[in-house]
Enzyme design. Structure first.
Site, PDB file in Angstrom:
ATOM      1  N   LYS A 140       0.851  -1.167  -0.098  1.00 57.39           N
ATOM      2  CA  LYS A 140      -0.113   0.137  -0.005  1.00 57.39           C
ATOM      3  C   LYS A 140       0.946   1.324   0.016  1.00 57.39           C
ATOM      4  CE  LYS A 140      -3.905   1.831   2.844  1.00 57.39           C
ATOM      5  NZ  LYS A 140      -4.821   1.507   4.042  1.00 57.39           N
TER       6      LYS A 140
ATOM      7  N   SER B  28      -9.569   1.836   2.980  1.00 56.77           N
ATOM      8  CA  SER B  28      -8.777   2.428   2.229  1.00 56.77           C
ATOM      9  C   SER B  28      -7.810   1.411   1.465  1.00 56.77           C
ATOM     10  CB  SER B  28      -7.827   3.584   2.911  1.00 56.77           C
ATOM     11  OG  SER B  28      -7.073   2.918   4.110  1.00 56.77           O
TER      12      SER B  28
ATOM     13  N   SER C 258      -9.731  -0.926   7.151  1.00 55.41           N
ATOM     14  CA  SER C 258      -9.323  -0.882   5.991  1.00 55.41           C
ATOM     15  C   SER C 258      -8.664  -1.860   5.259  1.00 55.41           C
ATOM     16  CB  SER C 258      -8.436   0.248   5.784  1.00 55.41           C
ATOM     17  OG  SER C 258      -9.149   1.622   5.519  1.00 55.41           O
TER      18      SER C 258
HETATM   19  N1  GLN Z   1     -12.990   3.780   6.705  1.00 48.88           N
HETATM   20  C1  GLN Z   1     -12.342   4.020   7.781  1.00 48.88           C
HETATM   21  C2  GLN Z   1     -11.883   5.598   7.978  1.00 48.88           C
HETATM   22  O1  GLN Z   1     -12.314   6.112   6.882  1.00 48.88           O
HETATM   23  C3  GLN Z   1     -11.182   3.158   8.107  1.00 48.88           C
HETATM   24  C4  GLN Z   1     -10.079   3.526   7.663  1.00 48.88           C
HETATM   25  C5  GLN Z   1      -8.829   2.720   7.751  1.00 48.88           C
HETATM   26  O2  GLN Z   1      -8.815   1.724   8.362  1.00 48.88           O
HETATM   27  N2  GLN Z   1      -7.613   2.884   7.307  1.00 48.88           N
HETATM   28  O3  GLN Z   1     -11.405   6.152   8.787  1.00 48.88           O
END
Ligand code: GLN
Length: 470
Positions: free
Chosen positions: A76, A151, A175
């Site tokens: 990532k 994400s 995410s």
């Molecule tokens: N969807 C969550 C957020 O926007 C999780 C993000 C993540 O786990 N990096 O904060």
């Protein structure tokens, strides 16, 4: 090229001379080029990966290769790799090259994994759809009109599309697990403190964990064995290295299922049906399902967003347009900082910085931040107590199936509620693994997550494997 389910199959094929690291890298590069519209890899290290493949093929011949020889990995874009670009999909870090590698990257390379390139994501890992990236959205390989989740959407998409065998993602509030669910692959959010965060571009430090996304539990385990364990560069990393053991027992287990999750008004019907079928199968195997109350469920998302935005506002204050990252032209220092941040950060990141700064401000600190911290400890103690009476918590990964690109772009809080089932494990720090529990519609799968005791990954993965194979 063959779509291998596990590294074991790859290594067997390499030994039988049916393939080689070189051929694998070539094959993945081909797959990436053929479906470049998915927009998962934002950069591939073509010549470097091919050169490494030649080296590792030699090592395999000489029997000096590491445990991960044959494993081709994508990382990532918020995980640093020495002398390579890492941008967290943000204009703020466009062009930034890291001077050191994340501990996870060093450990993968030491065991002869090959890093193929970096993967798209939501800017600074904030999002649930991989649409908020300076590189544009990533598409779901199952149906390209749909989001892959976020994400770490591109990490899941790359594994699903066979662009690499395994990908690293990060999970602050779901995410890894939510995109794994949207793309029908497996993803593990390790116990907080099992994997070093050294070299991870921080979002919310007391929540962030790096973890693997793969097609098999075996691959998740092998990679966890390599990347986990104490690291002198991250003082919160206290977990011992995971050991190879797969725990094989058929003992009766108790699974806690939240009534509030099953009766959640936004729970998609087919997800619910598949989830219930999983429960029935477990009961048929002689396991016990306990339906319990979690009245706190409705407070999880607000608590998560207060605390993570607070941490993000602090973490992201380092991007001042001076030390590194995007810099605008201006004669005044105040203006330079302010305009660099205005132009460098995307809308969602700015929204979170504002929210985080607000909840931390003198007048509101107690009303929001302190209160949310209290709820966090309440959640932690409730999860602990549930796990002292039950072996695992079983919960759907997401309330919904993947949605179309652009469909949930207008209302940010609507997207925040996608995280309703995933944030608990980050608030409490427990490990959670997400895996598909059956295809539902248009090739998409419903997924469930298993949550277990701190540092119980060996057991958790063994249990997940049993459920998947049943
Ligand atoms: N969807 C969550 C957020 O926007 C999780 C993000 C993540 O786990 N990096 O904060």
């Amino acid at each position: 090229m063959k779509n291998y389910v596990s590294l074991k199959e790859i290594q067997t094929d390499i030994l039988a001379r049916n393939t080689s690291c070189y051929k694998l890298v070539e094959g993945y590069l081909d797959n990436i080029a053929q479906q470049s519209d998915i927009n998962a890899f934002i950069e591939v290290y073509k010549s470097e990966a091919l050169e490494q493949a030649i080296e590792i093929d030699k090592k395999i011949k000489n029997r000096t290769a590491g445990k991960l020889a044959g494993l081709i990995v994508g990382i990532k874009d918020n995980i640093c790799y020495k002398n390579h670009h890492s941008s967290a999909a943000s204009k703020m870090l466009r062009g930034f090259k890291s001077t050191y590698s994340a501990t996870v990257v060093d450990r993968l390379i030491e065991e002869d994994a090959i890093i193929l390139g970096r993967l798209n994501c939501d800017e600074f890992a904030m999002g649930s759809s991989n649409e908020k990236s300076i590189y544009g959205p990533t598409k779901n390989p199952i149906n390209k009109l749909y989001v892959p989740g976020g994400s770490s959407g591109a990490s899941a998409a790359a594994v699903r599309a066979n662009f690499c065998q395994l990908a690293l993602g990060t999970d602050t509030g779901g995410s890894i697990r939510q995109p794994a669910a949207f793309c029908g692959v497996i993803g593990l959010k390790p116990t907080y403190g099992l994997v070093s965060r050294h070299g991870l571009i921080a979002f919310a430090s007391s929540f962030d964990q790096i973890g693997p996304l793969a097609k098999s539990i075996d691959d998740i385990r092998i990679v966890m064995n390599v990347i986990s364990g104490i690291d002198e560069y991250d003082s919160t990393c206290i977990g011992k290295k995971m050991d190879l053991e797969e725990i094989d027992n058929d003992k009766q287990k108790t699974f806690a299922v939240f009534k509030e999750a099953l009766n959640f008004s936004g729970l998609n019907k087919s997800v619910k049906t598949k989830f219930k079928q999983t429960i029935t199968k477990l009961e048929e195997k002689g396991h016990i399902i306990k339906y319990i109350d979690l009245p706190l469920l409705e407070h999880l998302v607000p608590t998560y967003y207060i605390l993570t935005t607070a941490e993000a506002s602090s973490n992201l204050s380092r991007y001042d347009g001076i030390k590194y990252g995007y810099q605008t032209k201006s004669k005044s220092i105040d203006e330079l900082i302010s305009i660099s941040r205005t132009e460098g950060f995307g809308k969602e990141v700015q929204r979170r910085i504002l929210l985080g700064t607000y909840v931390l401000s003198a007048g509101y600190y107690d009303a929001y931040y302190t209160k949310a911290q209290k709820i966090r400890s309440l959640i932690q103690s409730q999860v602990k107590s549930i796990l002292s009476e039950n072996n695992y918590i079983l919960i759907p990964t997401t309330p919904n199936l993947p949605f179309k690109i652009g469909q949930k772009n207008t209302n940010p809080t609507q997207l925040y509620y996608e995280d309703v089932f995933t944030v608990m494990a980050n608030l409490s720090g427990h490990p959670a693994v997400s895996f598909p529990v059956g295809e539902v519609e248009n090739g998409f799968s419903a997924s469930a997550q298993l949550i277990g005791e701190f540092f119980s990954e060996s057991d958790l993965l063994s249990c997940a494997k049993k459920i998947i194979n049943n």
